[in-house]
Design a protein around this motif. Sequence first.
Motif, mmCIF file in Angstrom:
data_model
loop_
_atom_site.group_PDB
_atom_site.id
_atom_site.type_symbol
_atom_site.label_atom_id
_atom_site.label_comp_id
_atom_site.label_asym_id
_atom_site.label_seq_id
_atom_site.Cartn_x
_atom_site.Cartn_y
_atom_site.Cartn_z
ATOM 1 N N SER A 1 0.850 -1.194 0.000
ATOM 2 C CA SER A 1 0.000 0.000 0.000
ATOM 3 C C SER A 1 0.884 1.241 0.000
ATOM 4 C CB SER A 1 -0.880 -0.020 1.253
ATOM 5 O OG SER A 1 -1.366 1.259 1.563
ATOM 6 N N ARG B 1 -3.231 -8.101 -4.347
ATOM 7 C CA ARG B 1 -2.856 -8.450 -2.972
ATOM 8 C C ARG B 1 -2.974 -9.952 -2.737
ATOM 9 N NH1 ARG B 1 -7.844 -5.996 0.707
ATOM 10 N NH2 ARG B 1 -9.511 -7.271 -0.149
ATOM 11 N N ASP C 1 -1.131 -9.403 5.105
ATOM 12 C CA ASP C 1 -1.728 -8.220 5.730
ATOM 13 C C ASP C 1 -1.042 -6.934 5.265
ATOM 14 O OD1 ASP C 1 0.706 -8.477 6.978
ATOM 15 O OD2 ASP C 1 -0.076 -8.337 9.024
ATOM 16 N N VAL D 1 -4.648 -4.082 2.836
ATOM 17 C CA VAL D 1 -5.928 -4.406 3.476
ATOM 18 C C VAL D 1 -7.013 -3.454 2.983
ATOM 19 C CG1 VAL D 1 -4.826 -5.400 5.512
ATOM 20 C CG2 VAL D 1 -5.381 -2.957 5.474
ATOM 21 N N ASP D 2 -8.272 -3.768 3.333
ATOM 22 C CA ASP D 2 -9.399 -2.958 2.862
ATOM 23 C C ASP D 2 -9.274 -1.498 3.275
ATOM 24 O OD1 ASP D 2 -10.498 -5.188 1.704
ATOM 25 O OD2 ASP D 2 -11.890 -5.610 3.357
ATOM 26 N N ASP D 3 -8.713 -1.246 4.454
ATOM 27 C CA ASP D 3 -8.578 0.136 4.936
ATOM 28 C C ASP D 3 -7.620 0.973 4.088
ATOM 29 O OD1 ASP D 3 -10.346 -0.390 6.952
ATOM 30 O OD2 ASP D 3 -8.825 -0.614 8.532
ATOM 31 N N ASP D 4 -6.831 0.318 3.242
ATOM 32 C CA ASP D 4 -5.909 1.049 2.374
ATOM 33 C C ASP D 4 -6.599 1.646 1.143
ATOM 34 O OD1 ASP D 4 -3.601 0.503 3.896
ATOM 35 O OD2 ASP D 4 -3.444 -1.496 3.002
ATOM 36 N N THR D 5 -7.807 1.203 0.854
ATOM 37 C CA THR D 5 -8.481 1.601 -0.387
ATOM 38 C C THR D 5 -8.631 3.109 -0.547
ATOM 39 O OG1 THR D 5 -9.640 -0.511 -0.496
ATOM 40 C CG2 THR D 5 -10.544 1.296 -1.803
ATOM 41 N N ILE E 1 -8.353 -3.118 -7.542
ATOM 42 C CA ILE E 1 -7.678 -3.974 -6.557
ATOM 43 C C ILE E 1 -8.209 -5.392 -6.702
ATOM 44 C CG2 ILE E 1 -7.187 -4.361 -4.118
ATOM 45 C CD1 ILE E 1 -7.792 -1.380 -3.650
ATOM 46 N N THR F 1 -7.516 -9.688 -5.613
ATOM 47 C CA THR F 1 -6.918 -10.538 -4.592
ATOM 48 C C THR F 1 -6.663 -11.937 -5.133
ATOM 49 O OG1 THR F 1 -8.108 -9.325 -2.868
ATOM 50 C CG2 THR F 1 -7.220 -11.474 -2.267
ATOM 51 N N GLU G 1 -6.373 -15.264 -3.482
ATOM 52 C CA GLU G 1 -6.725 -15.730 -2.138
ATOM 53 C C GLU G 1 -5.685 -16.632 -1.502
ATOM 54 O OE1 GLU G 1 -8.975 -14.565 -0.364
ATOM 55 O OE2 GLU G 1 -10.272 -13.521 -1.774
#
Length: 265
Positions: free
Chosen positions: A110, A204, A209, A212-216, A228, A230, A232
Motif C-alpha cells: 500500500s 494483494r 496483511d 488491506v481494505d482500509d488502504d483503499t 484492486i 486478490t 486468495e
Amino acid sequence: MKLFYRHYGEGQPLIILHGIFGISDNWVTLGKRLAEKFSVYIPDQRNHGQSPHSVTFNYFALADDLHEFIREHKLEKPMIIGHSMGGKVAMTFALEHPEMVEKLVVVDISPRKYPGRNVHFDMISAMMAVNFDAVHSREEVEQLLETSIPNKRIRLFVMKNLYRKTRTTFDWRLNLEALSANMDFVFEGVESSDVYEGPTLFIRGGRSDYLVDDDTPLIMKLFPSARIQTIEKASHWVHADAPTELCRLFSLFLGKECIAPGFED
C-alpha cells in the motif's frame, strides 16, 4: 546510478522491480513468461544484487535510479510492475513522472506508512552476524541463519543473496550496512500532492496483511483509476505462491496473453 539488469523478449517495454532483500533473479521465471509479448527489464535496485552500493537509500533515490534507467535504455512509456518495496518505488515514480508510465501494477503493498516489522530486522541481524571467515559452504551459512530465521522459505529467499567471493569464501551481495541504517525509510509511506491517473492495478495476497481494505481510500486518492484484485491462496510472496494466477492477472490488465502453455502452479 547504473543498475545491473536482466532483459528478455521484444516489444513494448515492461519493467519489474523486486522488493527489499530481493534480486532480479526472483522474477526471472515470470519475466520470461511475460517476455513472450513484451520487452522485459528486471533491474537489481541499488544496494541489492549486482547493482552498485550507496549510503543513500530511500524511495526518492530509488525512483531517480528508475528514471535514469528508463532514459539510459531509451524506453518509451514502459509499463511498470513493482512488488513490496519495488511497488513503492513504482508508485513514487508514477506520481513524479505520470507522463512516462503507460500502466502501473503494484503487488501486495500500500502507499501508507508501515510499522517496522521484526522479520526484516531479524533478517538483517542474522545476515550481519555470519562470520564468513569461519564458514566454507552454503550449508554452513544456512545453519547459522536457522535460529534467527526459522521459516525455511524466508531463509532460502535470504540465501539467494549469497555468492561465492573466491573459490573458498562467501559473502552477501546486499549492502547490509546501508540497508540497516536506512530501514526506517523502507517503511515510509508514499507522499505526494499529485496523482497518477493512468491504468493501475493493485494485486494483494489473500493470506497477507500488507494490503488491506482500509488502504483503499488512500489508494484511490493517489491512483483514481486503480483496481484492486486478490489472489486468495497467496501470501506476501505472491509471485512464489501463485505464479500462474499472477501472470493471468498481469495478462488481463496489460492486454496481452503472456502465459506459457503447460506452466502450472
